[in-house]
Write a protein that holds these residues in place. Structure first.
Motif, PDB file in Angstrom:
ATOM      1  N   GLY A 148     -20.547  50.268  -4.023  1.00  0.00           N
ATOM      2  CA  GLY A 148     -20.269  50.173  -6.148  1.00  0.00           C
ATOM      3  C   GLY A 148     -19.619  49.393  -6.904  1.00  0.00           C
ATOM      4  N   LYS A 149     -19.433  47.695  -6.201  1.00  0.00           N
ATOM      5  CA  LYS A 149     -18.576  47.024  -7.182  1.00  0.00           C
ATOM      6  C   LYS A 149     -19.317  45.487  -7.219  1.00  0.00           C
ATOM      7  CE  LYS A 149     -14.361  47.906  -5.769  1.00  0.00           C
ATOM      8  NZ  LYS A 149     -13.936  49.458  -4.382  1.00  0.00           N
ATOM      9  N   THR A 150     -19.116  45.280  -8.028  1.00  0.00           N
ATOM     10  CA  THR A 150     -19.160  43.595  -8.726  1.00  0.00           C
ATOM     11  C   THR A 150     -19.170  42.557  -7.691  1.00  0.00           C
ATOM     12  OG1 THR A 150     -19.870  45.068 -10.925  1.00  0.00           O
ATOM     13  CG2 THR A 150     -20.357  42.260 -10.551  1.00  0.00           C
ATOM     14  N   VAL A 151     -20.327  41.772  -7.257  1.00  0.00           N
ATOM     15  CA  VAL A 151     -20.429  40.708  -6.233  1.00  0.00           C
ATOM     16  C   VAL A 151     -20.597  39.144  -6.993  1.00  0.00           C
ATOM     17  CG1 VAL A 151     -19.910  40.040  -4.220  1.00  0.00           C
ATOM     18  CG2 VAL A 151     -19.559  41.919  -4.446  1.00  0.00           C
ATOM     19  N   SER A 152     -20.207  38.526  -6.950  1.00  0.00           N
ATOM     20  CA  SER A 152     -21.109  37.010  -7.277  1.00  0.00           C
ATOM     21  C   SER A 152     -21.447  36.630  -5.830  1.00  0.00           C
ATOM     22  CB  SER A 152     -20.121  36.503  -8.488  1.00  0.00           C
ATOM     23  OG  SER A 152     -18.719  36.104  -7.833  1.00  0.00           O
ATOM     24  N   THR A 153     -21.829  35.745  -6.556  1.00  0.00           N
ATOM     25  CA  THR A 153     -22.751  34.527  -5.139  1.00  0.00           C
ATOM     26  C   THR A 153     -23.309  33.965  -6.355  1.00  0.00           C
ATOM     27  OG1 THR A 153     -24.139  34.002  -3.143  1.00  0.00           O
ATOM     28  CG2 THR A 153     -24.639  35.929  -5.041  1.00  0.00           C
ATOM     29  N   THR A 154     -23.789  32.668  -5.113  1.00  0.00           N
ATOM     30  CA  THR A 154     -24.759  31.355  -6.035  1.00  0.00           C
ATOM     31  C   THR A 154     -26.034  31.942  -5.636  1.00  0.00           C
ATOM     32  OG1 THR A 154     -22.390  30.032  -5.579  1.00  0.00           O
ATOM     33  CG2 THR A 154     -24.927  29.437  -6.018  1.00  0.00           C
ATOM     34  N   ALA A 155     -27.139  31.998  -6.751  1.00  0.00           N
ATOM     35  CA  ALA A 155     -28.322  31.494  -6.993  1.00  0.00           C
ATOM     36  C   ALA A 155     -29.127  30.437  -5.972  1.00  0.00           C
ATOM     37  CB  ALA A 155     -28.939  31.207  -8.229  1.00  0.00           C
ATOM     38  N   GLY A 156     -30.033  30.652  -4.960  1.00  0.00           N
ATOM     39  CA  GLY A 156     -30.662  30.088  -4.395  1.00  0.00           C
ATOM     40  C   GLY A 156     -29.766  30.069  -2.706  1.00  0.00           C
ATOM     41  N   THR A 157     -28.950  30.186  -2.704  1.00  0.00           N
ATOM     42  CA  THR A 157     -28.143  30.347  -1.040  1.00  0.00           C
ATOM     43  C   THR A 157     -28.640  31.175  -0.176  1.00  0.00           C
ATOM     44  OG1 THR A 157     -26.100  31.324  -2.438  1.00  0.00           O
ATOM     45  CG2 THR A 157     -26.196  29.364  -2.171  1.00  0.00           C
ATOM     46  N   THR A 158     -28.572  30.618   0.949  1.00  0.00           N
ATOM     47  CA  THR A 158     -28.173  32.041   2.586  1.00  0.00           C
ATOM     48  C   THR A 158     -27.311  33.195   1.671  1.00  0.00           C
ATOM     49  OG1 THR A 158     -27.147  30.842   3.438  1.00  0.00           O
ATOM     50  CG2 THR A 158     -28.885  30.538   3.618  1.00  0.00           C
ATOM     51  N   ASN A 175     -23.442  45.849  -7.758  1.00  0.00           N
ATOM     52  CA  ASN A 175     -23.747  44.473  -8.668  1.00  0.00           C
ATOM     53  C   ASN A 175     -24.270  43.210  -9.037  1.00  0.00           C
ATOM     54  OD1 ASN A 175     -25.006  43.647 -11.630  1.00  0.00           O
ATOM     55  ND2 ASN A 175     -23.316  43.497 -11.909  1.00  0.00           N
ATOM     56  N   ILE A 176     -25.225  42.774  -8.082  1.00  0.00           N
ATOM     57  CA  ILE A 176     -24.954  41.362  -7.762  1.00  0.00           C
ATOM     58  C   ILE A 176     -25.259  40.577  -8.538  1.00  0.00           C
ATOM     59  CG2 ILE A 176     -26.001  39.253  -6.209  1.00  0.00           C
ATOM     60  CD1 ILE A 176     -26.481  42.236  -4.700  1.00  0.00           C
ATOM     61  N   VAL A 177     -24.302  39.898  -8.937  1.00  0.00           N
ATOM     62  CA  VAL A 177     -24.299  38.884 -10.002  1.00  0.00           C
ATOM     63  C   VAL A 177     -24.848  37.247  -9.509  1.00  0.00           C
ATOM     64  CG1 VAL A 177     -23.072  37.729 -12.038  1.00  0.00           C
ATOM     65  CG2 VAL A 177     -22.781  39.414 -11.358  1.00  0.00           C
ATOM     66  N   SER A 178     -26.189  36.418  -9.778  1.00  0.00           N
ATOM     67  CA  SER A 178     -26.144  35.503  -9.289  1.00  0.00           C
ATOM     68  C   SER A 178     -25.657  34.268  -9.798  1.00  0.00           C
ATOM     69  CB  SER A 178     -27.650  35.143  -8.507  1.00  0.00           C
ATOM     70  OG  SER A 178     -27.218  36.269  -7.776  1.00  0.00           O
ATOM     71  N   HIS A 182     -21.397  27.304  -7.868  1.00  0.00           N
ATOM     72  CA  HIS A 182     -20.001  28.210  -7.040  1.00  0.00           C
ATOM     73  C   HIS A 182     -18.729  28.160  -8.020  1.00  0.00           C
ATOM     74  CE1 HIS A 182     -22.582  27.308  -3.214  1.00  0.00           C
ATOM     75  NE2 HIS A 182     -22.061  26.111  -3.060  1.00  0.00           N
ATOM     76  N   ALA A 183     -19.257  27.001  -8.985  1.00  0.00           N
ATOM     77  CA  ALA A 183     -17.266  27.214  -9.741  1.00  0.00           C
ATOM     78  C   ALA A 183     -17.862  28.302 -10.627  1.00  0.00           C
ATOM     79  CB  ALA A 183     -17.993  26.436 -10.398  1.00  0.00           C
ATOM     80  N   GLU A 184     -19.239  28.890 -11.181  1.00  0.00           N
ATOM     81  CA  GLU A 184     -19.149  29.164 -12.536  1.00  0.00           C
ATOM     82  C   GLU A 184     -19.324  30.780 -11.284  1.00  0.00           C
ATOM     83  OE1 GLU A 184     -23.270  31.217 -13.363  1.00  0.00           O
ATOM     84  OE2 GLU A 184     -22.922  29.990 -15.335  1.00  0.00           O
ATOM     85  N   ALA A 185     -19.487  31.039 -10.050  1.00  0.00           N
ATOM     86  CA  ALA A 185     -19.854  31.895  -9.026  1.00  0.00           C
ATOM     87  C   ALA A 185     -18.358  33.064  -8.925  1.00  0.00           C
ATOM     88  CB  ALA A 185     -20.396  32.278  -8.369  1.00  0.00           C
ATOM     89  N   PHE A 186     -17.401  31.358  -9.057  1.00  0.00           N
ATOM     90  CA  PHE A 186     -15.761  32.120  -8.080  1.00  0.00           C
ATOM     91  C   PHE A 186     -15.711  32.344 -10.052  1.00  0.00           C
ATOM     92  CE2 PHE A 186     -11.208  29.822  -8.674  1.00  0.00           C
ATOM     93  CZ  PHE A 186     -10.730  30.351  -7.864  1.00  0.00           C
ATOM     94  N   ALA A 187     -15.712  31.728 -11.129  1.00  0.00           N
ATOM     95  CA  ALA A 187     -15.278  32.109 -12.065  1.00  0.00           C
ATOM     96  C   ALA A 187     -15.501  33.687 -12.894  1.00  0.00           C
ATOM     97  CB  ALA A 187     -15.949  31.151 -13.508  1.00  0.00           C
ATOM     98  N   ALA A 188     -16.274  34.137 -12.704  1.00  0.00           N
ATOM     99  CA  ALA A 188     -16.999  35.276 -11.998  1.00  0.00           C
ATOM    100  C   ALA A 188     -15.842  36.414 -11.857  1.00  0.00           C
ATOM    101  CB  ALA A 188     -17.927  36.062 -12.037  1.00  0.00           C
ATOM    102  N   LEU A 189     -15.345  35.815 -10.202  1.00  0.00           N
ATOM    103  CA  LEU A 189     -14.450  36.467 -10.110  1.00  0.00           C
ATOM    104  C   LEU A 189     -12.635  36.394 -10.405  1.00  0.00           C
ATOM    105  CD1 LEU A 189     -12.732  38.086  -7.225  1.00  0.00           C
ATOM    106  CD2 LEU A 189     -12.902  36.278  -5.943  1.00  0.00           C
ATOM    107  N   ALA A 190     -12.442  34.941 -10.848  1.00  0.00           N
ATOM    108  CA  ALA A 190     -11.418  34.748 -11.344  1.00  0.00           C
ATOM    109  C   ALA A 190     -11.504  35.644 -12.483  1.00  0.00           C
ATOM    110  CB  ALA A 190     -11.238  33.326 -11.792  1.00  0.00           C
TER     111      ALA A 190
END
Length: 297
Positions: A148-158, A175-178, A182-190
């Motif tokens: 049920g959480k929002t999780v970020s990752t980087t698009a086009g990766t394994t 809710n997966i945020v692609s 990596h910088a943008e994915a980390f920013a979503a967490l931060a």
């Protein structure tokens, strides 16, 4: 290898036209004929391939690529070989290698069976595990806590593929945020838009090292996969691969790769002089002892 980003756009004109020639004649002949080698790099994959404060391309993978380029210069007897740097993303890196725009790409690209059908990989340069980064006070201790959480990752990766499969197979309702990188994915967490960030453990450490409040973030979770990074090149070009593999294998057997590891993972690195404090894993030690180009799936 330090070459300014500004050189890329000026040199990128007319690159696509060389693709067919590269496939017909082989990469070494293409390089010999044009007097230029085209190298693909990542812009923000700390500490593998990224920009320093002067917009120079630096990093762990760049050190391996520089050695490969030196070996190519020696093979072709071209000490003044021109270098064209081309930024790539997870989405376009394979097509750019396939069509001849990029001759060699060294960044943070996983060698797996699916990709081996499209491109060739050098002797591996790193082994990682895919894990999670979250804030210490998030309450997340493992993968099951992502429900049920929002999780970020980087698009086009394994990591994106694994995360989506987990979400589907286990009905986790994430809710997966692609993100684009990596910088943008980390920013979503931060900034609180995501509760966790899934990626290769070394890249997670690299993003954490950039943060002013890095002590707030922890890397957790049993690795969901073990993956080997290699440098990409076009398929069916054994002569070019032999030169690249020879340079990398020599680095790993001689102890030079260990020294490069210490520089980028256990010492202060640009641009802020931060230390990732990421010791060599048993898997990396085994790779350096017995270099190979095997895919890990």
């Amino acid at each position: 290898m330090k070459v300014r980003k500004a050189a890329v756009s000026l040199a990128a004109i007319g690159l696509i036209s060389v693709g067919a020639h590269a496939q017909e004649a082989g990469t070494l002949k293409k390089i010999k004929d044009t007097g230029v080698i085209s190298l693909g790099y990542r812009e923000s994959s700390i500490p593998f391939s990224y920009y320093d404060e002067h917009q120079n391309v630096i990093g762990y993978s760049q050190a391996f690529m520089a050695k490969a380029v030196e070996a190519i210069k020696q093979k072709l007897n071209m000490p003044n070989l021109g270098i064209r740097l081309i930024p790539v993303t997870p989405q376009n890196r394979i097509p750019l290698v396939q069509n001849g725009t990029v001759d060699l790409e060294c960044g943070s690209t996983t060698n797996n069976a699916e990709r081996e059908q499209q491109v060739a990989f050098s002797t591996s340069i790193f082994v990682i595990g895919t894990r999670l980064m979250t804030k210490k006070d998030s309450g997340i201790k493992g993968w099951s806590d992502l429900k049920g959480k929002t999780v970020s990752t980087t698009a086009g990766t394994t990591s994106e593929r694994l995360l989506r499969k987990m979400n589907q197979d286990k009905s986790m309702g994430m809710n997966i945020v692609s993100a684009k990188d990596h910088a943008e994915a980390f920013a979503a967490l931060a900034n609180g838009r995501a509760s966790a960030f899934m990626m290769d453990d070394a890249l997670l450490a690299g993003e954490r090292a950039k943060a002013t409040n890095q002590s707030e973030f922890v890397i957790i979770g049993t690795p969901q996969s073990e993956e080997a990074y290699g440098c990409m090149m076009r398929k069916n070009d054994p002569e070019f691969k032999k030169v690249v593999d020879g340079a990398i294998t020599k680095m790993e057997l001689s102890g030079e790769a260990d020294r490069i590891y210490q520089t980028w993972f256990q010492s202060p690195i640009p641009p802020k002089g931060l230390n990732l404090n990421f010791p060599e894993s048993d898997e990396v030690k085994a790779l350096f002892k017995s270099p190979n180009d095997k895919a890990i799936d």
